[in-house]
Each structure stands twice: as structure tokens, then as C-alpha cells.
Design an enzyme around this catalytic site. Structure first.
Site, PDB file in Angstrom:
ATOM      1  N   HIS A   1      15.742 -26.005  37.327  1.00 37.61           N
ATOM      2  CA  HIS A   1      15.868 -24.600  37.735  1.00 37.61           C
ATOM      3  C   HIS A   1      15.776 -23.700  36.518  1.00 37.61           C
ATOM      4  CE1 HIS A   1      16.731 -21.170  40.156  1.00 37.61           C
ATOM      5  NE2 HIS A   1      17.849 -20.885  39.516  1.00 37.61           N
TER       6      HIS A   1
ATOM      7  N   CYS B   1      11.236 -20.736  41.262  1.00 35.22           N
ATOM      8  CA  CYS B   1      11.930 -20.244  40.074  1.00 35.22           C
ATOM      9  C   CYS B   1      11.059 -20.202  38.828  1.00 35.22           C
ATOM     10  CB  CYS B   1      13.189 -21.061  39.809  1.00 35.22           C
ATOM     11  SG  CYS B   1      12.900 -22.778  39.263  1.00 35.22           S
TER      12      CYS B   1
ATOM     13  N   ASP C   1      18.980 -13.984  38.236  1.00 39.90           N
ATOM     14  CA  ASP C   1      18.165 -15.008  38.890  1.00 39.90           C
ATOM     15  C   ASP C   1      17.505 -14.367  40.110  1.00 39.90           C
ATOM     16  OD1 ASP C   1      17.115 -17.268  40.107  1.00 39.90           O
ATOM     17  OD2 ASP C   1      18.971 -18.427  40.012  1.00 39.90           O
TER      18      ASP C   1
END
Length: 276
Positions: free
Chosen positions: A112, A73, A127
Site C-alpha cells: 500500500h 493506491c 491517503d
């Protein structure tokens, strides 16, 4: 200090199927997110090799766009946000706490990265760096309804501490991560990245995790356990016990070029030998 700009935006867009910069619309965002999850795999090979995971934009761009690799991420969503900003989207980085697989109500570390995008005064979360359960469409932040994507349905629950993203998996609404809209700076992501890439209790330091999503399917690799999950059908699974077969699988199924890094090869041998 100003954030560096992408050095090869045109090449990045071509990888995503665009021959010119698209307009910053919701339909563009949908296409970018879906295509990104198929083009650029989620993976943690750098951590397993014992090398530092560099999350400055030039390093990510070189690794993901030119070196035949993916990332997690802090890499993929950083790269994606840079593209969105250059296309004219009103977007910024936010962060969250991964609770997938944890007991309901668990509160984990803030590790995250994702993005908030505002289009015509409507807020969305996007995302492209959440492994085998990455959402494949932007999600309305201010709706509590079930939201369909090209893959699983998702919903966003609101609570006093922010929001929880849930996915409908096998008929059950499972929590994926908790997030909020608190301002985040580069140092916040540096701390989170340092934790997930170096802490001995981090799952990324202990096991191989690879994922890629395509039309109607998700592919995952956890140590030596390879699976293809077909939407609306059963999953195909097999165990990989030979490291050269694993390296070949990473390239053929995930598009990842693995260097003959001796430490990484030894780590992969050890991980696929562990019973699943």
C-alpha cells in the site's frame, strides 16, 4: 533521475474545484483529500484486463485525468503526492501493509502507498487510494485519540513496528493497514505494484473492486455486488448480473468509462456470474 512534473496541473485542480493553486495549508489538504476521493474512483479494471498497470506519473495523469478512469493506491496516491509537492507541501511517499479483513495481528505484504505531510512541524498521513474505506481527511500521525472525518472516525495506534490505522466500523475499531516511515523509492513501489497486479493470489487479480466516496455516502462494487453505504443509515445493496448493466453502472455511479476491451468484458462476465 528527476520525477516528471504534472503536465496539466490547472486541469487537475479544476477537477477538484479550484480555479487557482491554493496555499499549502491544513485546510487546503483537507479539501483536496475529501474532494479527491469523490472525483477519482478507486478501481482495478486494468489488472483484470490483463494489461500492465503503469505507475509512472505521465501514464497515471493520462489515465486518471483524461481517460475517464480511476486507479488504485500506486496510481492515485502517486498522482496526489505530485500535486501536493507542486503546491508547496512538505510531503513524501510512505508504504504499508493492508490488514483489513485479516485476523488481528496478521502481517501481510508491503503493498500500500500513502503519503506523509508535515505542516507547521506537525505530521499528518494522507491517503486517497484505499478503496471503500479511504480516510476522507488527513490524520494526525502523533495522536492516539479518535479522529473524526467527514465519514467514519479513525485512530492511529503506535507499536514497535510502526503504526496501525484503525476505523470505527459499526462500533468496532477495525485495523485497516499497518505502516511505517521507512524511506521508499520508485523501485519499492514498482515491486509492490507488480505483486498486486500480477500475482495469482492478489485480490486485485481475482475480483473487481471499485469504490467512490461522496458527501455522506460511500459506493462500492465487488464483482457484481453494488452497495451504497450512507453514513448513519443502513446500506442499499443489489446484485448486478448483466455485463452491460455493470458497464453502465461503472459510468453512472463511479464515473468510469469502460472500453469495449474483449478480454475485460469476458472477465467481468465471469466475475459477476460467481455467487456472492
Amino acid at each position: 533521475m528527476n520525477e516528471p512534473r504534472l503536465t496539466d496541473r490547472a486541469f487537475y485542480l479544476r477537477r477538484l474545484g479550484f480555479d487557482r493553486p491554493p496555499a499549502p495549508t491544513l485546510e487546503t489538504l483537507r479539501q483536496l483529500q475529501l474532494r479527491h476521493t469523490g472525483a477519482f474512483p478507486f478501481e482495478n479494471l486494468t489488472t483484470l484486463s490483463g494489461e500492465p498497470v503503469l505507475i509512472d506519473l505521465p501514464s497515471i495523469e493520462q489515465k486518471v485525468l483524461h481517460d475517464g478512469r480511476g486507479g488504485y493506491c500506486y496510481e492515485l496516491n502517486h498522482l496526489f503526492l505530485a500535486l501536493l509537492e507542486e503546491l508547496g507541501f512538505d510531503a513524501r511517499a510512505i508504504s504499508g501493509r493492508v490488514v483489513m479483513g485479516q485476523p488481528e495481528g496478521a502481517w501481510t505484504a508491503r503493498t500500500h502507498r500513502l503519503s506523509l505531510v508535515i505542516i507547521d512541524d506537525v505530521r499528518y498521513v494522507t491517503d486517497v487510494g484505499f478503496g471503500g474505506m479511504v480516510p476522507t481527511a488527513p490524520l494526525l500521525l502523533d495522536s492516539r485519540a479518535e479522529q473524526l472525518t467527514p465519514h467514519e472516525p479513525y485512530r492511529i495506534d503506535q507499536h514497535v513496528d510502526g503504526f496501525t490505522l484503525r476505523a470505527n466500523v459499526a462500533g468496532e475499531w477495525r485495523a485497516m493497514y499497518i505502516f511505517d516511515l521507512q524511506r521508499q523509492e520508485a523501485i519499492d513501489f514498482a515491486v509492490g505494484n507488480w505483486y498486486v497486479s500480477t500475482h495469482p493470489e492478489s485480490s486485485f487479480a481475482k475480483q473487481l473492486t471499485v469504490a467512490r466516496t461522496g458527501e455522506g455516502w460511500r459506493r462500492t462494487l465487488n464483482n457484481g455486488s453494488f452497495a451504497i453505504h450512507r453514513i448513519g443509515h443502513g446500506s442499499e445493496r443489489r446484485q448486478v448480473a448483466d455485463v452491460q448493466e455493470l458497464v453502465g453502472l461503472l459510468e453512472s455511479e463511479f464515473g468510469i468509462r469502460v472500453s469495449e476491451h474483449s478480454q475485460l468484458i469476458q472477465v467481468l462476465k465471469r466475475l459477476i456470474a460467481v455467487p456472492q
